[in-house]
Motif scaffolding. Structure first.
Motif, PDB file in Angstrom:
ATOM      1  N   ASP A 197       0.803  -1.220   0.000  1.00  0.00           N
ATOM      2  CA  ASP A 197       0.000   0.000   0.000  1.00  0.00           C
ATOM      3  C   ASP A 197       0.841   1.279   0.000  1.00  0.00           C
ATOM      4  O   ASP A 197       0.434   2.291  -0.565  1.00  0.00           O
ATOM      5  CB  ASP A 197      -0.911   0.017   1.231  1.00  0.00           C
ATOM      6  N   VAL A 198       1.980   1.242   0.666  1.00  0.00           N
ATOM      7  CA  VAL A 198       2.839   2.421   0.798  1.00  0.00           C
ATOM      8  C   VAL A 198       4.278   1.993   0.531  1.00  0.00           C
ATOM      9  O   VAL A 198       4.712   0.928   0.980  1.00  0.00           O
ATOM     10  CB  VAL A 198       2.746   3.041   2.212  1.00  0.00           C
ATOM     11  N   ILE A 199       5.008   2.831  -0.203  1.00  0.00           N
ATOM     12  CA  ILE A 199       6.422   2.582  -0.474  1.00  0.00           C
ATOM     13  C   ILE A 199       7.233   3.684   0.184  1.00  0.00           C
ATOM     14  O   ILE A 199       6.938   4.868   0.020  1.00  0.00           O
ATOM     15  CB  ILE A 199       6.710   2.562  -1.984  1.00  0.00           C
ATOM     16  N   SER A 200       8.254   3.291   0.937  1.00  0.00           N
ATOM     17  CA  SER A 200       9.167   4.257   1.545  1.00  0.00           C
ATOM     18  C   SER A 200      10.585   3.884   1.135  1.00  0.00           C
ATOM     19  O   SER A 200      11.084   2.815   1.501  1.00  0.00           O
ATOM     20  CB  SER A 200       9.021   4.253   3.075  1.00  0.00           C
ATOM     21  N   LEU A 201      11.216   4.762   0.372  1.00  0.00           N
ATOM     22  CA  LEU A 201      12.541   4.506  -0.184  1.00  0.00           C
ATOM     23  C   LEU A 201      13.525   5.556   0.283  1.00  0.00           C
ATOM     24  O   LEU A 201      13.222   6.754   0.268  1.00  0.00           O
ATOM     25  CB  LEU A 201      12.483   4.528  -1.715  1.00  0.00           C
ATOM     26  N   THR A 202      14.708   5.132   0.668  1.00  0.00           N
ATOM     27  CA  THR A 202      15.856   6.027   0.769  1.00  0.00           C
ATOM     28  C   THR A 202      16.894   5.511  -0.217  1.00  0.00           C
ATOM     29  O   THR A 202      17.320   4.354  -0.132  1.00  0.00           O
ATOM     30  CB  THR A 202      16.453   6.042   2.182  1.00  0.00           C
TER      31      THR A 202
END
Length: 456
Positions: A197-202
């Motif tokens: 549902d949610v993508i968090s990328l560094t």
């Protein structure tokens, strides 16, 4: 299998198995199955487990520091003091923020509910491995999301310690899943999975663009923390010695492998010669060597590709007219024949048309740029497509506030304050530095959906 290489020695120190689409699918399905029970767990219980996770990581600090010194090359004492301690602080700050977070409020004649957004895909880098994981994992779990984590394949071994601490803290099965692998294989499968549902990328700008395109096509939320080309603006009333030495040290910390490192030193034209001499002296004091050597104060960079890219940036800057007053593209004196070593480099005579002024090097390379007046300093500071962080030095607090308001950066740190001193402050940037914010209340907001209930 993916080899994990010690950048100090080039020796293979471990392996991880790459998860293909089937492995990613299994992890996402497990996270989806665990979501109803985890989101329904009372907040106090979720936060108690996060606090226990922080305690478990703190108890493993020595092992974490030693593992990360070997995996990504930070000197052992620094890895223990920063790489092991920072995620503990982030988790505890997140727990504190979650206790005051408005999960339910009354606004505009309605009841506003902030609910968990669902399954989170967290993709993290190698330069601050556990910190970047904590900055995503803690807020996502706090608000009731479940997480599938893909750590960098360059520094994956310490994840075993994280998983041990998570089990010890009581995190239920499926709440935290881990898939190892490269971005094009494992990362691509994860961010494109319909169960996320949610993508968090560094990561890099290129990775951010790819993830953003996938997220946009699927109409998924993406929080992207990308690169930086951060200025250190030294106004003419500042303590020049302090400002230049601090900036040089911060530029070279973690071998310059930090997205918010101040890599452009902006000084008044009349103070340029003094600033160059101070920066060169500060860089010369650094001891480059293997991460486990007691006297090392700056270790290698993470890989041969990183070393070669940084050296090419240095050569390109010199070819464009900059002067390497310390360091350069040659191997640092006294370093071993094997290992990915780069000299701490100070470039003088840098102008705004040079690539080294505009583009992220991600290495221990400080570009010194002279400005004519305060307006010119602000213009030069903002003359980049990035806008993650900025340092500002002045003896006048009112002047600091006025200039900080003109800098296009997600964080402005005045007088040498560290981001580690304010772990509840939002972290993220303008322009190519990404979308969204991490840490504190702002980090929690990235993982909730907002529902308005009218009439009751």
């Amino acid at each position: 299998m993916i080899d994990v290489v010690d950048p100090s020695t080039e020796a293979v120190i471990g392996q991880v198995a790459e998860a293909g689409p089937a492995g990613v699918d299994a992890a996402v399905r497990a996270a989806r199955a665990a979501l109803p029970a985890w989101s329904g767990t009372p907040l106090d219980e979720r936060l108690a487990m996060l606090s226990a996770l922080a305690d478990g990581l703190e108890a493993r600090a020595a092992a974490i520091g030693a593992s990360l010194a070997r995996e990504m090359g930070m000197p052992l004492a620094q890895a223990t003091a920063v790489q092991a301690a920072l995620p503990v602080g982030v988790i505890r700050a997140t727990v504190a923020a979650a206790r005051d977070f408005p999960f339910s409020s009354h606004e505009g004649g309605a009841t506003i509910l902030r609910e968990p957004a669902g399954v989170v895909a967290a993709i993290t880098p190698w330069n601050f491995p556990l910190h970047q994981i904590a900055a995503k994992l803690a807020p996502a779990l706090a608000v009731g999301c479940t997480v599938v984590l893909k750590p960098s394949e360059l520094a994956p071994l310490t994840i075993d310690l994280l998983q041990d601490a998570a089990r010890e803290a009581g995190l239920p099965a499926g709440v935290l899943g881990v898939v190892h692998g490269t971005g094009p294989v494992t990362g691509e499968a994860l961010v494109s999975h319909p169960g996320v549902d949610v993508i968090s990328l560094t990561g890099s700008v290129a990775a951010g663009r790819r993830v953003g395109a996938i997220a946009g096509g699927a109409v998924k939320r993406a929080c992207l923390e990308l690169g930086g080309k951060s200025p250190a603006v030294v106004l003419d009333d500042a303590d020049l010695e302090h400002a230049v030495r601090y900036t040089t040290a911060r530029c070279c910390f973690n071998s310059g492998q930090a997205c918010n490192a101040p890599t452009r030193l902006l000084v008044a034209r009349g103070q340029e010669a003094d600033a160059v001499a101070i920066a060169a002296d500060a860089a010369a004091a650094l001891v480059v060597g293997p991460a486990l050597d007691e006297g090392t104060t700056m270790g290698p960079v993470v890989s041969a590709a990183a070393r070669d890219r940084i050296r090419a940036h240095i050569d390109g800057a010199v070819a464009a007219g900059a002067r390497a007053v310390h360091g350069g593209s040659a191997a640092p004196a006294g370093t071993p024949d094997r290992g990915f070593y780069v000299a701490p480099t100070v470039l003088a005579g840098v102008t705004e048309d040079m690539r080294v002024h505009r583009e992220e090097v991600f290495g221990p390379v400080l570009a010194i740029v002279a400005y004519d007046d305060e307006d010119d300093a602000v213009r030069l500071a903002n003359a980049t497509d990035y806008g993650l962080s900025a340092e500002l030095f002045t003896g006048d607090p009112d002047r600091a506030r006025a200039v900080a308001a003109r800098l296009r950066a997600g964080q402005v740190k005045v007088g040498g304050v560290s981001a580690r001193d304010a772990l509840g402050a939002p972290f993220g940037g303008y322009g190519l530095s990404g979308l969204g914010r991490e840490l504190g209340r702002f980090g929690l907001e990235e993982f909730v959906e907002v529902k308005a209930v009218l009439g009751v």
